[in-house]
Design an enzyme around this catalytic site. Sequence first.
Site, mmCIF file in Angstrom:
data_model
loop_
_atom_site.group_PDB
_atom_site.id
_atom_site.type_symbol
_atom_site.label_atom_id
_atom_site.label_comp_id
_atom_site.label_asym_id
_atom_site.label_seq_id
_atom_site.Cartn_x
_atom_site.Cartn_y
_atom_site.Cartn_z
ATOM 1 N N ASP A 154 -15.155 -29.798 31.469
ATOM 2 C CA ASP A 154 -15.119 -29.067 30.211
ATOM 3 C C ASP A 154 -14.023 -29.507 29.244
ATOM 4 O O ASP A 154 -13.639 -28.767 28.358
ATOM 5 C CB ASP A 154 -14.943 -27.573 30.492
ATOM 6 N N HIS A 194 -0.625 -23.025 32.057
ATOM 7 C CA HIS A 194 -0.639 -23.921 30.901
ATOM 8 C C HIS A 194 -1.706 -23.583 29.879
ATOM 9 O O HIS A 194 -1.690 -24.126 28.773
ATOM 10 C CB HIS A 194 -0.900 -25.363 31.365
ATOM 11 N N HIS A 234 4.685 -27.045 32.940
ATOM 12 C CA HIS A 234 3.876 -27.936 32.118
ATOM 13 C C HIS A 234 4.700 -28.456 30.952
ATOM 14 O O HIS A 234 5.604 -27.783 30.454
ATOM 15 C CB HIS A 234 2.646 -27.177 31.604
ATOM 16 N N ARG A 241 -4.256 -22.753 27.011
ATOM 17 C CA ARG A 241 -4.042 -22.553 25.581
ATOM 18 C C ARG A 241 -4.151 -21.084 25.182
ATOM 19 O O ARG A 241 -3.386 -20.577 24.375
ATOM 20 C CB ARG A 241 -5.056 -23.402 24.801
ATOM 21 N N GLU A 293 -12.655 -25.086 26.067
ATOM 22 C CA GLU A 293 -13.417 -25.559 27.221
ATOM 23 C C GLU A 293 -14.826 -24.976 27.310
ATOM 24 O O GLU A 293 -15.775 -25.670 27.696
ATOM 25 C CB GLU A 293 -12.645 -25.262 28.516
ATOM 26 N N GLU A 316 -19.760 -30.878 37.892
ATOM 27 C CA GLU A 316 -19.239 -29.526 37.703
ATOM 28 C C GLU A 316 -19.941 -28.852 36.522
ATOM 29 O O GLU A 316 -19.329 -28.260 35.641
ATOM 30 C CB GLU A 316 -17.720 -29.519 37.508
#
Length: 380
Positions: free
Chosen positions: A96, A208, A241, A210, A132, A118
């Site tokens: 994604d 991490h 990260h 967004r 994603e 996936e």
Amino acid sequence: MKKNLIIFGTRPEAIKMAPLVEAFQNSADFVTKVCVTAQHREMLDQVLDFFDIHPDYDLDLMKPNQNLYSLTADIITKLKDILEEFKPDYVFVHGDTTTTMASSIAAFYSGAQVCHIEAGLRTFNKRAPFPEEMNRQVATSVCDYHFAPTQKAKENLINENIDERNIVVTGNTVIDALFYSSERVNLEIEGLQEIIEEGKKLILMTGHRRENHGERFVRICEALKEIAENNPEVQIIYPVHLNPNVQTPVYEILSGIKNVYLIDPLAYPAFVWLMNRAHLIITDSDGVQEEAPSLGKPVLVLRDITERPEAVEVGTVILVGTDKKRIVAEAQSLLTDSERYNEMSALHNPYGDGRACDRVVNFIRELTLNKDISPIATGA
């Protein structure tokens, strides 16, 4: 002989595609090449080194302050020459990411058959996770063959009118990668063993995403601080990260706490070693939700919704969002209630048996022999 091009660009993609690269390159039935976009550079290279993957094409696209507009455009335009030169029969993309979405479009333009590893994960909320959820939906719309990790992912695709004959349930390739890595990882990882205190329970934290940037990440860090202060006998290790939106709240809130160790991002083998050593994992990562149950590690997922509901339903992970009280309460329970912990850690991993890549290769091999093949979903 049919030609394959496997494209990926981030560290998680590289981990999940590495065993597929090996499986195809070990097959005499195909010529297989690898293209990396290097959407993530340093973290990607660590994985390539560990799995001994030598890309045939490297777009080297990572730039400071990179944005989705330029990244998407660069991937599509720079893949054009590669696709026209190599002329692959099959192009494989994963999951994604922006690399996935843009590469699937470029491969579609080239006339190649596009294969999605996936496939079929959904939250049905186009902004969670962002970007994603839309990346994978766009990929689905242009892909020809869909390798779904679970039966539920297959059902999502069928509900979107994807031809069932073009869907194969394989399990998740991340389990293939995990089993491969667990056998090869060093028993002691330099630097980490100096931090670990024997006899203390270890919480491994990663974060991490967004959608958690900003106030949500502040609440996560405040929860970790409270867990650390309430449990001085517990160690929390947090590979932080590199994104400044993560580093700023983490170091402002968690620096100086005696039993919290803020360290640099880890190479994949070191992370596998640390997962094995952990008592509990707190994360907003996708891959960790799939990997940790195979190691018997309970997971608290720092998201309100997940495209991996199988683990929630089975009980190997708990969705806690970014609610400070909920994070603290669930962590405290799993630190002190041994019966609940043991029950959760013993549950079956719904994401596969480590043979996902074999199923992908076998399907494509049969496909080249019989265009009318009807896929059989050999569930994990």
